[in-house]
Design a protein around this motif. Structure first.
Motif, PDB file in Angstrom:
ATOM      1  N   GLU A 116      -4.714   6.802  -3.396  1.00  0.00           N
ATOM      2  CA  GLU A 116      -4.578   5.703  -2.192  1.00  0.00           C
ATOM      3  C   GLU A 116      -3.036   5.446  -2.051  1.00  0.00           C
ATOM      4  N   PRO A 117      -2.704   5.746  -0.755  1.00  0.00           N
ATOM      5  CA  PRO A 117      -1.385   5.458  -0.393  1.00  0.00           C
ATOM      6  C   PRO A 117      -0.906   4.027  -0.872  1.00  0.00           C
ATOM      7  N   GLN A 118      -1.497   3.036  -0.691  1.00  0.00           N
ATOM      8  CA  GLN A 118      -0.933   1.618  -0.980  1.00  0.00           C
ATOM      9  C   GLN A 118      -0.522   1.609  -2.240  1.00  0.00           C
ATOM     10  N   ALA A 119      -1.577   2.249  -3.294  1.00  0.00           N
ATOM     11  CA  ALA A 119      -1.494   2.090  -4.766  1.00  0.00           C
ATOM     12  C   ALA A 119       0.022   2.745  -5.129  1.00  0.00           C
ATOM     13  N   ILE A 120       0.444   3.840  -4.307  1.00  0.00           N
ATOM     14  CA  ILE A 120       1.760   4.591  -4.588  1.00  0.00           C
ATOM     15  C   ILE A 120       2.516   3.737  -4.112  1.00  0.00           C
ATOM     16  N   LEU A 121       2.657   3.118  -2.838  1.00  0.00           N
ATOM     17  CA  LEU A 121       3.744   2.230  -2.572  1.00  0.00           C
ATOM     18  C   LEU A 121       3.870   1.061  -3.303  1.00  0.00           C
ATOM     19  N   ASP A 122       2.781   0.485  -3.978  1.00  0.00           N
ATOM     20  CA  ASP A 122       3.094  -0.779  -4.725  1.00  0.00           C
ATOM     21  C   ASP A 122       3.700  -0.236  -6.202  1.00  0.00           C
ATOM     22  N   THR A 123       3.216   0.823  -6.547  1.00  0.00           N
ATOM     23  CA  THR A 123       3.911   1.524  -7.797  1.00  0.00           C
ATOM     24  C   THR A 123       5.354   1.608  -7.342  1.00  0.00           C
ATOM     25  N   LEU A 124       5.925   2.117  -6.221  1.00  0.00           N
ATOM     26  CA  LEU A 124       7.204   2.353  -5.792  1.00  0.00           C
ATOM     27  C   LEU A 124       7.932   1.209  -5.652  1.00  0.00           C
ATOM     28  N   ASN A 125       7.281  -0.035  -5.119  1.00  0.00           N
ATOM     29  CA  ASN A 125       7.873  -0.986  -4.961  1.00  0.00           C
ATOM     30  C   ASN A 125       8.219  -1.743  -6.478  1.00  0.00           C
ATOM     31  N   LEU A 126       7.414  -1.715  -7.480  1.00  0.00           N
ATOM     32  CA  LEU A 126       7.416  -2.432  -8.606  1.00  0.00           C
ATOM     33  C   LEU A 126       8.588  -1.668  -9.382  1.00  0.00           C
ATOM     34  N   THR A 127       8.600  -0.395  -9.224  1.00  0.00           N
ATOM     35  CA  THR A 127       9.592   0.628 -10.043  1.00  0.00           C
ATOM     36  C   THR A 127      10.873   0.663  -9.395  1.00  0.00           C
ATOM     37  N   LEU A 128      11.132   0.671  -8.301  1.00  0.00           N
ATOM     38  CA  LEU A 128      12.326   0.942  -7.537  1.00  0.00           C
ATOM     39  C   LEU A 128      12.652   0.108  -6.568  1.00  0.00           C
ATOM     40  N   ASP A 129      11.917  -1.100  -6.274  1.00  0.00           N
ATOM     41  CA  ASP A 129      11.986  -2.051  -5.128  1.00  0.00           C
ATOM     42  C   ASP A 129      12.367  -1.303  -3.877  1.00  0.00           C
ATOM     43  N   ARG A 130      11.514  -0.412  -3.705  1.00  0.00           N
ATOM     44  CA  ARG A 130      11.385   0.466  -2.510  1.00  0.00           C
ATOM     45  C   ARG A 130      10.118   0.136  -1.696  1.00  0.00           C
ATOM     46  N   ASP A 131      10.135   0.348  -0.375  1.00  0.00           N
ATOM     47  CA  ASP A 131       8.582   0.125   0.205  1.00  0.00           C
ATOM     48  C   ASP A 131       8.058   0.935   1.069  1.00  0.00           C
ATOM     49  N   SER A 132       8.887   2.516   1.033  1.00  0.00           N
ATOM     50  CA  SER A 132       8.575   3.173   1.723  1.00  0.00           C
ATOM     51  C   SER A 132       8.586   4.573   1.325  1.00  0.00           C
ATOM     52  N   LEU A 133       7.640   5.655   1.278  1.00  0.00           N
ATOM     53  CA  LEU A 133       7.524   6.988   1.051  1.00  0.00           C
ATOM     54  C   LEU A 133       6.835   7.733   1.931  1.00  0.00           C
ATOM     55  N   GLU A 134       7.590   9.049   2.076  1.00  0.00           N
ATOM     56  CA  GLU A 134       7.284  10.024   2.932  1.00  0.00           C
ATOM     57  C   GLU A 134       7.163  11.245   1.971  1.00  0.00           C
ATOM     58  N   LEU A 135       5.849  11.788   1.844  1.00  0.00           N
ATOM     59  CA  LEU A 135       5.766  12.867   1.112  1.00  0.00           C
ATOM     60  C   LEU A 135       5.655  14.120   1.765  1.00  0.00           C
ATOM     61  N   GLN A 186      12.658  11.339   0.157  1.00  0.00           N
ATOM     62  CA  GLN A 186      13.525  10.513  -0.417  1.00  0.00           C
ATOM     63  C   GLN A 186      14.113  11.224  -1.623  1.00  0.00           C
ATOM     64  N   ASN A 187      13.326  11.822  -2.455  1.00  0.00           N
ATOM     65  CA  ASN A 187      13.802  12.607  -3.852  1.00  0.00           C
ATOM     66  C   ASN A 187      14.305  11.467  -4.716  1.00  0.00           C
ATOM     67  N   TYR A 188      13.660  10.549  -5.040  1.00  0.00           N
ATOM     68  CA  TYR A 188      13.714   9.317  -5.700  1.00  0.00           C
ATOM     69  C   TYR A 188      14.304   9.765  -7.410  1.00  0.00           C
ATOM     70  N   ALA A 189      15.241   9.209  -7.716  1.00  0.00           N
ATOM     71  CA  ALA A 189      15.648   9.369  -9.088  1.00  0.00           C
ATOM     72  C   ALA A 189      15.483   8.251  -9.950  1.00  0.00           C
ATOM     73  N   LEU A 190      14.657   8.380 -11.014  1.00  0.00           N
ATOM     74  CA  LEU A 190      14.206   7.310 -11.944  1.00  0.00           C
ATOM     75  C   LEU A 190      15.041   6.931 -12.908  1.00  0.00           C
ATOM     76  N   PRO A 191      15.537   5.546 -12.977  1.00  0.00           N
ATOM     77  CA  PRO A 191      16.293   5.321 -14.286  1.00  0.00           C
ATOM     78  C   PRO A 191      15.402   5.207 -15.534  1.00  0.00           C
ATOM     79  N   THR A 192      15.837   5.350 -16.505  1.00  0.00           N
ATOM     80  CA  THR A 192      15.252   5.344 -17.834  1.00  0.00           C
ATOM     81  C   THR A 192      15.931   4.064 -18.720  1.00  0.00           C
ATOM     82  N   TYR A 193      14.952   3.404 -19.565  1.00  0.00           N
ATOM     83  CA  TYR A 193      15.233   2.240 -20.493  1.00  0.00           C
ATOM     84  C   TYR A 193      14.930   3.028 -21.790  1.00  0.00           C
TER      85      TYR A 193
END
Length: 302
Positions: A116-135, A186-193
């Protein structure tokens, strides 16, 4: 677009009926009965054939995990036509609202995933504070990570009860992170903790799991307890405990089950239900895998 018949499908709204619109049949096994709103998973055997022109409201993945021999395929994605050889371990990625059809000359088994696209956007927003994605659409591409996820999902489908909400959300998170890093414009790079959860955070989560062990717990609800995204919660939880949330909860349920079996007074089926397993068979399978003996043999030793 080709002159083939066209159909628009929405797996979230129509479930298995959307699959039937494409293939005129139900899949061999699917996640429909699990009622997972943001993730459709189906496994099917596809004899030589064709699809109509399809546009789906969900992001789609075809994960070819059971091909006895390479398959010659003519595939059309978003106006581009390609004749390709599909091999075991290949993946096709079709973004939501993208026209697609395929024709293939040899049968094989594949996992079909709808995200579901909205689920991916929600994850993107929570993880990277972004709200757009183009696969980016991908024709057949060898991807060991997605292949492993596909095999895990097939295993879960084959064993009722394994595709819990927590497991499904974990798979959705893993797929989402991989798509963000390797299949997006966008080719997002994910930080690690590092360092795991703070002691107070871990204590809060562990107490919550212990209190609601029999429920079909959600990764999102556990992450919200400590105000983290599901992705980073899973990462830090595993650093703290050595287990993923799903693995940890399974072990807690087995430990609670052992306590109840020692106490007596309940059937094995009753214990299974009390600790959150779907049925006795589900409990039996995980008990034997983790303890090396069956629940019945364990009771005989008490």
């Amino acid at each position: 677009m080709s002159d083939r018949p066209s159909t628009i499908v929405d797996f979230k709204a129509s479930g298995e009926a959307a699959y039937q619109q494409i293939f005129d049949r139900s899949p061999l096994i699917s996640s429909i009965s699990a009622q997972l709103d943001d993730l459709l998973v189906a496994y099917d055997y596809f004899p030589p054939g064709t699809t109509p022109n399809i546009i789906s409201k969900q992001h789609g993945l075809g994960i070819f995990i059971d091909l006895p021999a390479p398959v010659t395929t003519e595939r059309w994605i978003d106006g581009k036509l390609r004749r390709e050889i599909v091999k075991r371990g290949d993946t096709v990625v079709i973004p939501a609202d993208t026209w697609h059809y395929a024709e293939w000359n040899r049968g094989g088994g594949a996992i079909v995933v709808g995200l579901e696209p909205q689920a991916i956007l929600d994850t993107l927003n929570l993880t990277l504070d972004r709200d757009s994605l183009e696969l980016i659409p991908h024709f057949a591409t060898t991807d060991p990570t997605i292949d492993r996820i596909g095999i895990s999902l097939k295993h879960a489908l084959e064993h009722p009860g394994c595709l819990s909400r927590l497991y499904a959300e974990s798979m959705l998170d893993a797929l989402t992170m991989h798509l963000l890093q390797h299949y997006s414009v966008q080719n997002y790079a994910l930080p690690t903790y590092d360092g795991g959860l703070a002691p107070a955070q871990l204590e809060r989560v562990v107490e919550y799991i212990d209190t609601y062990l029999s429920r079909d717990l959600s990764l999102h609800e556990l992450a919200q307890l400590v105000q983290l995204s599901p992705h980073y919660f899973s990462q830090l939880f595993k650093q703290s405990t050595g287990f993923s949330p799903h693995q940890y909860i399974l072990r807690c349920r087995i430990d609670r089950g052992k306590q109840l079996l020692r106490q007596g007074g309940l059937s094995i089926a009753g214990v299974a239900k009390m600790v959150g397993f779907v049925d006795q068979s589900h409990f039996h399978r995980h008990f034997k895998r983790l303890e090396g003996i069956t629940p019945k043999a364990f009771v005989s030793q008490v």
